[in-house]
Each structure stands twice: as structure tokens, then as C-alpha cells.
Design a protein around this motif. Sequence first.
Motif, PDB file in Angstrom:
ATOM      1  N   ALA A  88       0.810  -1.217   0.000  1.00 36.95           N
ATOM      2  CA  ALA A  88       0.000   0.000   0.000  1.00 36.95           C
ATOM      3  C   ALA A  88       0.845   1.270   0.000  1.00 36.95           C
ATOM      4  O   ALA A  88       0.309   2.373   0.009  1.00 36.95           O
ATOM      5  N   GLN A  89       2.173   1.126   0.000  1.00 37.47           N
ATOM      6  CA  GLN A  89       3.070   2.273  -0.002  1.00 37.47           C
ATOM      7  C   GLN A  89       4.076   2.142  -1.138  1.00 37.47           C
ATOM      8  O   GLN A  89       4.374   1.025  -1.591  1.00 37.47           O
ATOM      9  N   SER A  90       4.601   3.284  -1.564  1.00 41.63           N
ATOM     10  CA  SER A  90       5.637   3.238  -2.580  1.00 41.63           C
ATOM     11  C   SER A  90       6.851   2.492  -2.025  1.00 41.63           C
ATOM     12  O   SER A  90       7.076   2.462  -0.813  1.00 41.63           O
ATOM     13  N   LEU A  91       7.600   1.882  -2.914  1.00 45.78           N
ATOM     14  CA  LEU A  91       8.734   1.057  -2.500  1.00 45.78           C
ATOM     15  C   LEU A  91      10.019   1.858  -2.675  1.00 45.78           C
ATOM     16  O   LEU A  91      10.246   2.469  -3.724  1.00 45.78           O
ATOM     17  N   ALA A  92      10.865   1.870  -1.669  1.00 43.25           N
ATOM     18  CA  ALA A  92      12.108   2.628  -1.711  1.00 43.25           C
ATOM     19  C   ALA A  92      13.082   2.019  -2.709  1.00 43.25           C
ATOM     20  O   ALA A  92      13.135   0.791  -2.894  1.00 43.25           O
ATOM     21  N   CYS A  93      13.865   2.886  -3.334  1.00 49.02           N
ATOM     22  CA  CYS A  93      14.881   2.405  -4.266  1.00 49.02           C
ATOM     23  C   CYS A  93      15.815   1.403  -3.598  1.00 49.02           C
ATOM     24  O   CYS A  93      16.202   0.394  -4.189  1.00 49.02           O
ATOM     25  N   GLU A  94      16.185   1.676  -2.326  1.00 47.47           N
ATOM     26  CA  GLU A  94      17.194   0.880  -1.639  1.00 47.47           C
ATOM     27  C   GLU A  94      16.654  -0.437  -1.089  1.00 47.47           C
ATOM     28  O   GLU A  94      17.417  -1.256  -0.563  1.00 47.47           O
ATOM     29  N   ALA A  95      15.347  -0.654  -1.196  1.00 45.88           N
ATOM     30  CA  ALA A  95      14.769  -1.922  -0.736  1.00 45.88           C
ATOM     31  C   ALA A  95      15.284  -3.067  -1.607  1.00 45.88           C
ATOM     32  O   ALA A  95      15.733  -2.863  -2.735  1.00 45.88           O
ATOM     33  N   LEU A 183      22.432 -10.546  -5.030  1.00 44.80           N
ATOM     34  CA  LEU A 183      21.779  -9.347  -5.549  1.00 44.80           C
ATOM     35  C   LEU A 183      22.751  -8.502  -6.347  1.00 44.80           C
ATOM     36  O   LEU A 183      23.948  -8.449  -6.054  1.00 44.80           O
ATOM     37  N   VAL A 184      22.209  -7.814  -7.351  1.00 47.39           N
ATOM     38  CA  VAL A 184      22.985  -6.887  -8.173  1.00 47.39           C
ATOM     39  C   VAL A 184      22.491  -5.486  -7.879  1.00 47.39           C
ATOM     40  O   VAL A 184      21.279  -5.226  -7.901  1.00 47.39           O
ATOM     41  N   ASN A 185      23.400  -4.570  -7.602  1.00 50.00           N
ATOM     42  CA  ASN A 185      23.029  -3.187  -7.308  1.00 50.00           C
ATOM     43  C   ASN A 185      23.310  -2.334  -8.545  1.00 50.00           C
ATOM     44  O   ASN A 185      24.463  -2.173  -8.946  1.00 50.00           O
ATOM     45  N   PHE A 190      14.719   6.127 -11.866  1.00 45.54           N
ATOM     46  CA  PHE A 190      15.222   7.232 -11.047  1.00 45.54           C
ATOM     47  C   PHE A 190      16.049   6.745  -9.858  1.00 45.54           C
ATOM     48  O   PHE A 190      16.534   7.549  -9.064  1.00 45.54           O
ATOM     49  N   CYS A 191      16.201   5.438  -9.729  1.00 44.52           N
ATOM     50  CA  CYS A 191      16.956   4.872  -8.604  1.00 44.52           C
ATOM     51  C   CYS A 191      18.442   4.789  -8.943  1.00 44.52           C
ATOM     52  O   CYS A 191      18.827   4.123  -9.907  1.00 44.52           O
ATOM     53  N   LYS A 192      19.266   5.454  -8.147  1.00 41.59           N
ATOM     54  CA  LYS A 192      20.712   5.368  -8.338  1.00 41.59           C
ATOM     55  C   LYS A 192      21.241   4.020  -7.868  1.00 41.59           C
ATOM     56  O   LYS A 192      22.205   3.490  -8.421  1.00 41.59           O
ATOM     57  N   LYS A 193      20.622   3.477  -6.827  1.00 43.51           N
ATOM     58  CA  LYS A 193      20.976   2.159  -6.325  1.00 43.51           C
ATOM     59  C   LYS A 193      19.704   1.325  -6.216  1.00 43.51           C
ATOM     60  O   LYS A 193      18.802   1.653  -5.448  1.00 43.51           O
ATOM     61  N   TYR A 194      19.660   0.257  -6.990  1.00 43.53           N
ATOM     62  CA  TYR A 194      18.471  -0.584  -7.064  1.00 43.53           C
ATOM     63  C   TYR A 194      18.927  -2.040  -6.922  1.00 43.53           C
ATOM     64  O   TYR A 194      19.275  -2.695  -7.898  1.00 43.53           O
TER      65      TYR A 194
END
Length: 284
Positions: A88-95, A183-185, A190-194
Amino acid sequence: MRLYLFCLLISVFPAAAHAVVAQQEMRPGISASADYLIGEPGKPAVLLLHGFLQTRDFRTVATLARGLQDAGYTVLAPTLSLNIPNRAQSLACEAVHRHSLDDDVAEIGRWVSWLKSHGHRSIVLIGHSFGSLQLLAYLSLMPDAAVKAYVGASLIEAQIGTTARAALIAQLEDRVIRKQRALVNQTLSFCKKYPSTPEGLLSYVRWDQPRLLAALKQSPVSVKLITGDRDDMMERGWFKALALMEVPLVIVKGANHFMDGAHEFDLLEHTLQSLHAIQQAPSQ
């Protein structure tokens, strides 16, 4: 027309239409929900999709949903699960991102089927930003025959910063073949780190500008794009490429990627015009 739309939206917000909340299990243990705004019989139903990592409450999408319902259209606005139960909330790039474009497309298909099960036999797909890409990916497979048209607002490719796309794809494909789970970062949109799984990241990275153009050209339904001439999120050459392909395109003067401010009215107006044209088009 602009004055009408202004009055329309002002009248909607103080007493926003109550939505029926629909819910489905997308995968075992992963449920997702959607707002179902009921309109007039006889008009196409709209499946309206939000942008990258957002929800249906994102302002651009929420405003458009209410305006479309006020104009008589039934609107189903889901929030993609992104592999999170009842998100129900936007997901952070760093998640940690364990979702993929394949998951997104499968969920779109489930919501199309949900609309059909509720009596809708004429469905128009409308997306904003990355949602426009995800809907186009759905259309590139085998869309349901009930889907009649596509409107993409601020359509954007899967951007990866300065990374060489071919090299990144080769690297990710190698990780997948070797069944490497680390995981690959990577930069994405718009996410600098995903941080994402190799499979999930690969599914998005493959959607570059040429693939978008090919999907538009090969779309099994009519397409229409709406974008702002001040959209600074688009890659260079995008407008020229669309012009060369003769893709139906409305360019909103002064509008940015999010069509915010007064341009919300422009987005609604052009979307309503597109829906009216779809209704008037002869059945195939």
C-alpha cells in the motif's frame, strides 16, 4: 473545455468518489488490491496503471482516475504487488527488489480477467510513466481480446544510467545461467541504487528504446501517446524516433514527466478525447 475540466476536478476532490476495493491473490502468499470506480454502462472500462515503484495513490494517477470516473468511465486502478503482500506504499529504491517485469505483466493479465469477470468486454489500458511500459509489455504477449486500445502517458524506457546496456545484459544473463543468486546493485529508472535479483533486473533492463518502439509498432490494438515537451526523463532522440515511426502522439506544451499543476487538466482532456475516439471507431 479547460474551464469544464477545472470545475470537474474541483468538484471531485472535496467529495472523492468512494471506490470499491478489489483484491486478488497473485501468487501464493502475495495478494494485491485495486480501486474499482464504477461508471456508466456502455462505456469502455479503463485499467489505469501507476509508475515505477509507486501505488495507485500517486497524484497523477489518482487525479486521472477520478476525472475519468466523473466523465462516466469505469476505472480499475491496481497497485502492483512488486512481490509484497497487500502493498500500500511506494517502495524505496534501496529496498531489496525481488519482483520482475514478468510478475508485473502477469498481474496486469489477472486484473484484465477480473474486469471481464465483472462484465466488461471493452477495456482500454492507460498507464503513466513506467506503467505505460509495463502495459506495453503486456500487449507484446497475447493480450485478452477484450483489450481494445492503449494510451501511454509519459512512456519511458528502462533507464540504466551510464552503464553499457549490452554488457549489463550479458553479465546478467551469465549470472542467470550460472544460477547465481547474489543481488545486483544497479541504476534503474530514477533509482541510483536498485538492489535486485539478476533475473528481476534483467527483465526490466531488456526494455530499451528500440524494444519500446518495436512493441508500439507491433501492438495488436490502437495506441496513443501523451507526453510533455518538458519531460526531462526521456532519452535523447525519443521524439524524433516516434515521429519517424508515425506513432500517434500528443505533446503537451510546458508539461513535465508528471503532468502536474495545470497540466493535470491537459492530461485528462487528451485522455478523454482518446477514449471518445475509441468509442467512435468501428468495431473490428
